[in-house]
Design a protein around this motif. Structure first.
Motif, short mmCIF file in Angstrom:
data_model
loop_
_atom_site.label_atom_id
_atom_site.label_comp_id
_atom_site.label_asym_id
_atom_site.label_seq_id
_atom_site.Cartn_x
_atom_site.Cartn_y
_atom_site.Cartn_z
N GLU A 139 0.91 -1.15 0.03
CA GLU A 139 0.04 -0.02 0.07
C GLU A 139 0.80 1.16 0.20
N ASP A 143 0.87 3.84 -3.02
CA ASP A 143 0.29 5.40 -2.74
C ASP A 143 1.35 6.47 -2.80
N TYR A 144 2.59 6.15 -2.23
CA TYR A 144 3.83 7.28 -2.25
C TYR A 144 4.86 6.81 -2.91
#
Length: 146
Positions: A139, A143-144
């Protein structure tokens, strides 16, 4: 009737103010409380580094990073950072998480790679936590990581 409503509003306001104040003071006290433990851990780490054995710290620091990533993403999803306002606004969470994601792209999470003997009473819990770390790391990177 007006007096009863006034008392109810006063109690509700006092309760809300107490929760808000308690969240701030509780957070501050928790951070202060763990200072002695963190100081002792840092002393041990510094001794290892100064002794020329910095490589020995890498596995424990990788595991520590795994745990912090899980905590950071759980905090992000909690929807409750407003409880810690204004101190929660002082952190640049996105920038910090982009840095962690860039590192995890280079080096995979440590906990999911650990193996445990089947007779270890904590093996199931650690395997479950390993899955959580793996999922959170994916995740984080999704996301980053850019």
């Amino acid at each position: 009737m007006y007096k009863v409503l006034s008392v109810i509003l006063l109690v509700a306001f006092a309760f809300a103010a107490g929760v808000k104040l308690g969240a701030h003071m509780g957070q501050q006290q928790f951070v202060l409380q763990e200072g002695s433990v963190k100081a002792a851990l840092l002393v041990g780490e510094l001794r290892v580094i100064r002794g020329g054995n910095a490589e020995k710290l890498i596995p424990s620091k990788e595991i520590e990073l795994d745990g912090e990533i899980v905590k950071a993403l759980t905090f992000r999803e909690s929807g409750l950072p407003w409880l810690l306002w204004p101190s929660s606004n002082a952190y640049e969470h996105d920038r910090y998480l982009r840095s962690a994601a860039a590192y995890r792209i280079e080096r995979p999470a440590a906990i999911p790679q650990l193996s445990f003997e089947e007779n270890n009473p904590m093996a199931d819990d650690m395997k479950s936590y390993g899955h959580l770390v793996r999922d959170r790391t994916e995740e984080l990177v999704r996301d980053y990581g850019k």
